[in-house]
Design a protein around this motif. Structure first.
Motif, PDB file in Angstrom:
ATOM      1  N   LEU A   1       0.897  -1.160   0.082  1.00  0.00           N
ATOM      2  CA  LEU A   1       0.063   0.009  -0.017  1.00  0.00           C
ATOM      3  C   LEU A   1       0.727   1.102   0.019  1.00  0.00           C
ATOM      4  CD1 LEU A   1      -2.653   1.468   0.430  1.00  0.00           C
ATOM      5  CD2 LEU A   1      -2.283   1.150   3.035  1.00  0.00           C
ATOM      6  N   VAL A   2       0.834   2.169  -0.931  1.00  0.00           N
ATOM      7  CA  VAL A   2       1.219   3.527  -0.872  1.00  0.00           C
ATOM      8  C   VAL A   2       0.090   4.324  -0.337  1.00  0.00           C
ATOM      9  CG1 VAL A   2       2.612   5.336  -2.136  1.00  0.00           C
ATOM     10  CG2 VAL A   2       2.715   2.735  -3.045  1.00  0.00           C
ATOM     11  N   SER A   3       0.240   5.164   0.733  1.00  0.00           N
ATOM     12  CA  SER A   3      -0.649   5.981   1.332  1.00  0.00           C
ATOM     13  C   SER A   3       0.085   7.037   2.461  1.00  0.00           C
ATOM     14  CB  SER A   3      -1.668   5.261   2.146  1.00  0.00           C
ATOM     15  OG  SER A   3      -2.610   5.895   2.884  1.00  0.00           O
TER      16      SER A   3
ATOM     17  N   ALA B   1       2.629  -4.462   3.630  1.00  0.00           N
ATOM     18  CA  ALA B   1       3.452  -3.408   3.991  1.00  0.00           C
ATOM     19  C   ALA B   1       2.874  -2.180   3.458  1.00  0.00           C
ATOM     20  CB  ALA B   1       5.129  -3.704   3.463  1.00  0.00           C
ATOM     21  N   SER B   2       3.153  -1.097   4.034  1.00  0.00           N
ATOM     22  CA  SER B   2       2.790   0.318   3.621  1.00  0.00           C
ATOM     23  C   SER B   2       3.955   1.157   3.471  1.00  0.00           C
ATOM     24  CB  SER B   2       1.757   1.095   4.651  1.00  0.00           C
ATOM     25  OG  SER B   2       0.549   0.127   4.718  1.00  0.00           O
TER      26      SER B   2
ATOM     27  N   LEU C   1      10.617  -3.140  -2.892  1.00  0.00           N
ATOM     28  CA  LEU C   1       9.407  -3.619  -2.234  1.00  0.00           C
ATOM     29  C   LEU C   1       8.951  -4.929  -2.890  1.00  0.00           C
ATOM     30  CD1 LEU C   1       8.063  -0.648  -0.299  1.00  0.00           C
ATOM     31  CD2 LEU C   1       9.792  -2.238   0.400  1.00  0.00           C
ATOM     32  N   LEU C   2       8.707  -4.939  -4.454  1.00  0.00           N
ATOM     33  CA  LEU C   2       8.308  -5.687  -4.883  1.00  0.00           C
ATOM     34  C   LEU C   2       9.019  -6.703  -5.450  1.00  0.00           C
ATOM     35  CD1 LEU C   2       5.823  -3.542  -7.068  1.00  0.00           C
ATOM     36  CD2 LEU C   2       5.100  -5.104  -5.384  1.00  0.00           C
TER      37      LEU C   2
ATOM     38  N   ALA D   1       1.095  -4.007  -6.193  1.00  0.00           N
ATOM     39  CA  ALA D   1       0.738  -2.592  -5.771  1.00  0.00           C
ATOM     40  C   ALA D   1      -0.141  -2.047  -6.737  1.00  0.00           C
ATOM     41  CB  ALA D   1       2.148  -1.844  -5.626  1.00  0.00           C
ATOM     42  N   THR D   2      -1.029  -1.487  -6.261  1.00  0.00           N
ATOM     43  CA  THR D   2      -1.983  -0.810  -7.110  1.00  0.00           C
ATOM     44  C   THR D   2      -1.891   0.725  -7.002  1.00  0.00           C
ATOM     45  OG1 THR D   2      -3.651  -2.530  -6.770  1.00  0.00           O
ATOM     46  CG2 THR D   2      -4.560  -0.365  -7.741  1.00  0.00           C
ATOM     47  N   ILE D   3      -1.264   1.319  -7.965  1.00  0.00           N
ATOM     48  CA  ILE D   3      -1.036   2.720  -7.801  1.00  0.00           C
ATOM     49  C   ILE D   3      -1.479   3.662  -9.032  1.00  0.00           C
ATOM     50  CG2 ILE D   3       0.987   2.418  -6.596  1.00  0.00           C
ATOM     51  CD1 ILE D   3       2.812   3.136  -8.916  1.00  0.00           C
TER      52      ILE D   3
END
Length: 224
Positions: free
Chosen positions: A124-126, A149-150, A160-161, A168-170
């Motif tokens: 998660l990117v947040s 992980a965030s 990270l991937l 990851a959904t971005i």
């Protein structure tokens, strides 16, 4: 915008006009910086060769305050310019895409089913680190995901991937740029997520700085 004096070892009386450069601070999250930063640098260099761009991290929840506090001069964000003393211009709209390590896919696989998507660990990117638009979309279908992980930075995703089964959904603009540079697989998002506006914001003023106006033109051209 403000004046930035280039420092030399000589005394200040020896400084010449050509030693002065304009600096402008542009607020944006690093998904925009990754996707459009190089293009912006080149466009600004073309129209204002003496201008130095300073990229500063921001996002839609704090961008209005940053502009009003004058910590940034212009901003690109997915909204956040509702303050009456701010002006805005729509640059376009964005959608979402997925990134994975290509070694986690079957030979020839170029998409991912929703069931496969949910079964994978998620990055998660947040800015908050707890929930994202993907969680809201899944909840509407009675589904959930496991976030392993965030991070607050899109630039961390390749590290990270890689070597994992995670997804990851971005924003699609960042996903395309990261995939092109970092040997990650770009996949359509299997979940229907709402699109969002991409906006340029600035402080409303009766006396518009001519250099600021040129930079605004460069930003519009870069997002065209």
């Amino acid at each position: 915008f403000y004046i930035c004096i280039v420092r030399f070892h000589s005394i200040s009386s020896n400084l010449k006009v050509q030693d002065l450069c304009r600096c402008g601070t542009l607020g944006m999250s690093d998904d925009f910086e990754i996707a459009f930063g190089r293009r912006l640098i080149e466009e600004v260099a073309r129209i204002a060769p003496k201008l130095r761009l300073i990229f500063r991290q921001t996002h839609s929840q704090i961008v209005g305050d940053a502009l009003m506090e004058r910590s940034i001069d212009l901003a690109v964000a997915a909204g956040g310019f509702a303050e009456r003393l701010l002006s805005r211009q729509v640059l376009g709209e964005g959608g979402y895409a997925c990134l994975v390590d290509p070694r986690s896919l079957a030979p020839g696989q170029n998409s991912i089913e929703l069931a496969q998507f949910v079964a994978r660990d998620q990055i998660l990117v947040s800015s908050g680190g707890f929930i994202g638009i993907t969680d809201e979309g899944l909840a509407a279908l009675g589904l959930s995901r496991r976030v392993c992980a965030s991070t607050t930075h899109f630039a961390a995703l390749p590290h990270l991937l890689k070597g994992s089964q995670a997804v990851a959904t971005i924003p699609a603009h960042a996903a395309q740029s990261i995939a092109a540079l970092c040997d990650l697989a770009l996949l359509p998002c299997p979940l229907a997520l709402p699109r969002y506006p991409i906006e340029l914001g600035w402080r409303t003023s009766t006396q518009l700085d001519p250099v600021l106006a040129k930079v605004r033109e460069a930003i519009v051209a870069s997002f065209a």
